[in-house]
Design an enzyme around this catalytic site. Structure first.
Site, PDB file in Angstrom:
ATOM      1  N   ASP A   1       0.905  -1.245   0.001  1.00  0.00           N
ATOM      2  CA  ASP A   1       0.029   0.030  -0.039  1.00  0.00           C
ATOM      3  C   ASP A   1       0.738   1.192   0.259  1.00  0.00           C
ATOM      4  O   ASP A   1       1.737   1.337   0.961  1.00  0.00           O
ATOM      5  CB  ASP A   1      -0.865  -0.040   1.316  1.00  0.00           C
ATOM      6  CG  ASP A   1      -1.842   0.919   1.315  1.00  0.00           C
ATOM      7  OD1 ASP A   1      -3.032   1.043   0.532  1.00  0.00           O
ATOM      8  OD2 ASP A   1      -1.732   2.298   2.037  1.00  0.00           O
ATOM      9  N   ILE A   2       0.756   2.142  -0.902  1.00  0.00           N
ATOM     10  CA  ILE A   2       1.357   3.586  -0.914  1.00  0.00           C
ATOM     11  C   ILE A   2       0.930   4.318   0.447  1.00  0.00           C
ATOM     12  O   ILE A   2      -0.245   4.648   0.613  1.00  0.00           O
ATOM     13  CB  ILE A   2       1.425   4.199  -2.232  1.00  0.00           C
ATOM     14  CG1 ILE A   2       1.527   3.270  -3.281  1.00  0.00           C
ATOM     15  CG2 ILE A   2       2.094   5.492  -2.298  1.00  0.00           C
ATOM     16  CD1 ILE A   2       1.257   3.761  -4.870  1.00  0.00           C
TER      17      ILE A   2
ATOM     18  N   GLU B   1      -4.692   2.276  -4.548  1.00  0.00           N
ATOM     19  CA  GLU B   1      -3.233   2.429  -4.504  1.00  0.00           C
ATOM     20  C   GLU B   1      -2.654   1.329  -3.891  1.00  0.00           C
ATOM     21  O   GLU B   1      -1.549   1.224  -3.214  1.00  0.00           O
ATOM     22  CB  GLU B   1      -2.851   3.740  -3.626  1.00  0.00           C
ATOM     23  CG  GLU B   1      -3.033   3.604  -2.247  1.00  0.00           C
ATOM     24  CD  GLU B   1      -4.516   4.117  -1.649  1.00  0.00           C
ATOM     25  OE1 GLU B   1      -5.246   4.086  -2.569  1.00  0.00           O
ATOM     26  OE2 GLU B   1      -4.738   4.354  -0.518  1.00  0.00           O
TER      27      GLU B   1
END
Lengths: 309, 221
Positions: free
Chosen positions: A184-185, A229
């Site tokens: 996950d960003i 994302e």
């Protein structure tokens, strides 16, 4: 005859297509080579056994197969190609000097998609090859549209839904671990808010590219855009320690991108990664993804830009 | 056609088309089939010539008829190859023999085998002459053109050999063209190995060819 075609006003270049010709008589292969060499890359195999090995290695777009060969016959070779995951989608056209309907039926049943008679009529050969390459191109394009994420070019959620479960089954059967990384960003909503969606999309593309180049080392590994994302990496036949190394490599590579992110405490774009193995769970892809999500949550709450397993 | 001997002298004032018409070889069909690529046709003729001896031996050996499966497969192959190369009379006789073996019709089988032997013997005389004619008619100018501006030094030869090795490792038919391009320079390195490589590639024995190129690379060092 050109090997470039128009489909719906779009030019399709088939010159990169590869055709494997299988015949125990080199002379027959040379005839076909003379006809196709200007338009395609032509590979050759003089036995069914050699054809299987070349097909696995080179993944040709089309195979032209003689029927009567010593050792594995053309039909047996075709059956073997169709029974293997990595070669089952390669179309096979039989080249035959026989005209019996029994033999034709056997060819259809073994998985062939067409016939060409010997001696070869050059126009027929060229047109059949072109038509089947075009069909293959259209099928590949359609599969890309179904399975690939339009923005990043990596696989999409649909692909994960269909393929993760297969790997869990294989893992259980072989008792060899398959690991799943959920990436996950960090603070991506804030990134989009500050820099706009165009830059956000660009960042997603760069992250996807890096995950692919740093995370995937073997043909069986794959990466998926799981959500906005979030990315998933599936690593068959990899234990937790190996997966941890891959995850660390990805995390460090993304940090070294040095993509400015002033709303992150790190000042640049980073990712958090959760890892889980499949062997500890039932044959249930949701449970595996849920476990990876829990590890990702641990990485988030313990400060982000981390790998948890 | 039978009984007429083929003299080398008859090549003096004749072209491929006329020669093939005289000897019942379907030159125009063959050229269309080979996309007018005389170089590939010539290579195919060389392979055919080396196979003809094997067919002749098989037809002379009365024991080979007892293994009808093998004999039928052999006739099936001959039918396909002869027909691809424009030797329709051989292809027709082989087809007829294949059918007779298939249906157990032994009455005319021996007679037709004798006809086929005669046709093969005749082809064994024709094929070398046709190869010579092709070289004279199509390759002379081509060789002059290619050798004029094409002299490889040792470094370039190594690069070309490496390209050739990669092509052979991938079973690419283009490897035959690459070999033809560097054959002269390669012969200077080792005539024997170059001959062996050429024979291996003509017969599409890629594994064997791979070993020879690896040896040539070591020799080049």
């Amino acid at each position: 005859m050109s090997s470039t075609e128009l489909i719906g006003g779009r030019s399709v270049d088939l010159t990169k297509a590869t055709v494997l010709v299988v015949d125990d008589q080199p002379v027959n292969i040379q005839v076909i080579y003379a006809l196709l060499c200007e338009d395609y890359t032509v590979l050759a195999a003089t036995s069914g056994e050699e054809a299987l090995s070349v097909a696995r290695e080179a993944r040709p777009d089309l195979i032209l197969m003689d029927i009567v060969m010593p050792g594995l016959s053309g039909m047996e070779t075709c059956q073997k190609l169709k029974s293997q995951d990595d070669t089952s989608e390669i179309p096979v056209i039989f080249i035959t000097a026989s005209y019996s309907s029994e033999e034709e039926n056997e060819c259809w049943m073994s998985g062939g998609i067409d016939f060409i008679s010997k001696p070869i009529n050059p126009m027929t050969l060229k047109n059949r090859v072109k038509a089947h390459l075009m069909l293959k191109y259209q099928k590949d394009t359609l599969l890309e549209m179904v399975y690939l994420d339009g923005l990043t070019g990596v696989f999409n959620r649909r692909y994960l839904d269909e393929h993760l479960i297969k790997h869990i089954h294989l893992s259980k059967r072989s008792k060899r671990e398959t690991c799943v990384l959920l990436i996950d960003i960090d603070f991506f909503k804030q990134f989009n808010d500050r820099y706009g969606h165009v830059q956000g999309d660009d960042a997603l593309k760069q992250v996807a590219l890096l995950v692919k180049s740093k995370g995937l080392k073997r043909i069986t590994d794959f990466v998926v855009r799981y959500g906005g994302e979030e990315f998933v990496v599936v690593l068959p036949e990899t234990n937790i320690s190996g997966a941890k190394q891959v995850a660390e490599r990805i995390r460090a590579a993304i940090q070294t991108l040095n993509l400015e992110h002033l709303d992150s405490p790190f000042g640049e774009l980073t990712v958090s990664i959760g890892i889980t193995g499949c062997l500890s769970y039932d044959v249930d892809d949701s449970a595996v993804l849920e476990a990876a999500d829990q590890k990702l949550y641990q990485a988030k709450v313990s400060g982000r830009n981390k790998v948890c397993f | 056609m039978s009984g007429r001997s083929i003299e080398h002298e008859e090549l003096a004032n004749i072209d491929c088309l006329a020669f093939c018409e005289q000897h019942s070889i379907a030159w125009l069909d063959v050229m269309a089939r080979f996309n007018h690529n005389t170089s590939v046709y010539k290579t195919a003729l060389s392979s055919f010539l080396s196979d003809l001896g094997r067919y002749q031996t098989q037809l002379q050996d009365k024991g080979s008829l007892s293994n009808s499966g093998l004999f039928k497969a052999s006739m099936h192959t001959l039918k396909g190859v002869a027909s691809s190369l424009g030797f329709y009379n051989i292809a027709d006789t082989a087809t007829s023999i294949e059918q007779r073996v298939k249906h157990g019709d032994d009455i005319r089988l021996i007679e037709e085998c004798a006809v086929l032997r005669e046709q093969i013997a005749y082809a064994e005389g024709c094929v070398p002459l046709l190869i010579e004619l092709i070289e004279r008619e199509f390759e002379q100018t081509l060789n002059e053109d290619t050798t004029a501006g094409h002299q490889l030094d040792a470094c370039n030869l190594r690069e070309e050999l490496e390209v050739l090795l990669k092509e052979i490792q991938s079973n690419k038919m283009d490897s035959m063209n690459t070999l033809n391009r560097i054959k002269n320079e390669l012969s200077q390195l080792s005539r024997d190995e170059t001959y062996k490589l050429s024979t291996a590639l003509n017969n599409l024995k890629f594994k064997e060819a791979q070993e020879i190129v690896t040896n040539l690379l070591v020799l080049g060092d």
